[in-house]
Design an enzyme around this catalytic site. Structure first.
Site, PDB file in Angstrom:
ATOM      1  N   LYS A 132      -2.626   6.227   9.817  1.00 29.22           N
ATOM      2  CA  LYS A 132      -3.926   6.592   9.232  1.00 29.22           C
ATOM      3  C   LYS A 132      -4.645   7.488  10.219  1.00 29.22           C
ATOM      4  O   LYS A 132      -5.477   7.043  11.015  1.00 29.22           O
ATOM      5  CB  LYS A 132      -4.762   5.333   8.951  1.00 29.22           C
ATOM      6  CG  LYS A 132      -4.737   4.883   7.500  1.00 29.22           C
ATOM      7  CD  LYS A 132      -5.828   3.858   7.239  1.00 29.22           C
ATOM      8  CE  LYS A 132      -6.270   3.862   5.780  1.00 29.22           C
ATOM      9  NZ  LYS A 132      -7.313   2.855   5.532  1.00 29.22           N
ATOM     10  N   ARG A 174       0.861  -1.196   0.000  1.00 26.01           N
ATOM     11  CA  ARG A 174       0.000   0.000   0.000  1.00 26.01           C
ATOM     12  C   ARG A 174       0.887   1.233   0.000  1.00 26.01           C
ATOM     13  O   ARG A 174       1.374   1.668   1.043  1.00 26.01           O
ATOM     14  CB  ARG A 174      -0.902   0.005   1.229  1.00 26.01           C
ATOM     15  CG  ARG A 174      -1.778   1.251   1.299  1.00 26.01           C
ATOM     16  CD  ARG A 174      -2.848   1.161   2.347  1.00 26.01           C
ATOM     17  NE  ARG A 174      -2.376   1.457   3.692  1.00 26.01           N
ATOM     18  CZ  ARG A 174      -3.092   1.299   4.796  1.00 26.01           C
ATOM     19  NH1 ARG A 174      -4.315   0.836   4.736  1.00 26.01           N
ATOM     20  NH2 ARG A 174      -2.582   1.598   5.962  1.00 26.01           N
ATOM     21  N   SER A 198     -11.634  -4.266   4.239  1.00 27.09           N
ATOM     22  CA  SER A 198     -11.621  -3.604   5.543  1.00 27.09           C
ATOM     23  C   SER A 198     -13.044  -3.451   6.054  1.00 27.09           C
ATOM     24  O   SER A 198     -13.925  -3.015   5.308  1.00 27.09           O
ATOM     25  CB  SER A 198     -10.991  -2.207   5.442  1.00 27.09           C
ATOM     26  OG  SER A 198      -9.680  -2.297   4.967  1.00 27.09           O
TER      27      SER A 198
END
Lengths: 213, 213
Positions: free
Chosen positions: B140, B42, B111
């Site tokens: 995040k 990612r 998710s």
């Protein structure tokens, strides 16, 4: 579908703001009513989900105008909404890999700023080239200007259509080397106009009248 | 390949800095040497081309460790490098569309922060869930914390494996409801460590010793 496409007026969307979906779709529709021939979706700042949702709506809209619908960079979203093609820049997935992913029938456009990039793109399976930036542009601050002669040089080395891009508006369109460009790609000159339909009509008329002179 | 996968220690890469490719690859390799069981790529801030190039290298690396290689969000890059799977969040392409694009055999992770999202994900074809954020996380900032009880509730409603994610480190891993999570997903606790291999070994040992107690 790579043959017989009219690239004269090629609209790149880059106007979406979160929460203004209907205004956005309305503007694109007005542009299509004004004669846009190819629609490219490029909304890199939106989430993948939002891009997917908008692309689905624009795919339906462009289909109703019989206009090819192309997605910038995101091959996955293009496949998910069954777009007519993909456009990639030099910092996106390599053209040959994109061609492998989308198969032989979908349109593949590649951005090229030099003869070398143009020749490679054609060899790697591009159906057309986006060549620029031909003028200073507000929407891509980092875009490198090319010399007008470069379009002529590219025209000599490739057979696929060339769409000039970068800062083109109703004023400077007259300065383009019309013999070498099959079309003009525009963002803000249409989507930032108070009257997108009128702006599209005017740009197309000016490009075509110059081209056919 | 969706069966028999060990999700115990699941590494999400989010550490690439332009110009530091070899350092980046070295860190991930050390993490794999430390026992990482699943690798998710990612790197949303890199260009598509850079993501593609890095993903190709990581695909080869994880293959040599016999570790499944999964790509976050970008289904096109996953297809281009023939990754083992794709992981999508709630703001990415919908799981059912991703499943259609990748076919039945590749891994699909989704998710989920609620029972509703988890049940929908399983119905839409997910092979496993990433559930969180379980702790405050630096990587995040906008991630919403879930209650620990939510993992237990999700565990009751779905049959696919659950990987807990969000701010997990060597300290707080002890506070996870080990009976309900099949694994822990980690970013900075491994990739920001001075010794990624040692950090991976320690995290895995702590998770497994707790789980098998």
């Amino acid at each position: 579908m790579s043959n017989n496409i009219d690239y004269s007026l090629y609209l790149v969307t880059e106007a979406y703001r979160e929460g203004y979906r209907s205004e956005y779709l309305k503007k694109v529709r007005q542009a299509l009513q004004g004669g846009v021939n190819v629609l490219q979706f490029r909304e890199k700042n939106a989430s993948s989900l939002r891009q997917f949702e908008l692309a689905k709506a624009l795919k339906d809209m462009s289909q109703s105008f019989h206009v090819p619908f192309i997605i910038n960079d995101r091959v996955d979203i293009a496949l998910a909404v069954n777009a007519d093609g993909v456009h990639v820049g030099q910092e996106d997935l390599p053209a040959e890999d994109v061609r492998r992913l989308i198969g032989p029938d979908k349109l593949l456009g590649v951005s090229a700023a030099t003869v070398e990039e143009a020749v490679k793109a054609e060899r790697d399976g591009a159906d057309y080239l986006g060549v620029g930036s031909v003028f200073q542009t507000g929407s891509k601050g980092d875009a490198t200007l090319i010399e007008m002669d470069e379009i002529a040089r590219i025209r000599q080395e490739v057979t696929i259509p060339i769409v000039a891009i970068g800062g083109i508006n109703a004023e400077n369109v007259k300065r383009l080397p019309e013999r070498h460009a099959d079309g003009i790609a525009v963002i803000s000159a249409i989507l930032s106009a108070a009257d997108p339909k009128g702006a599209a009509e005017q740009l197309k008329e000016q490009f075509l009248s110059k081209k056919h002179k």
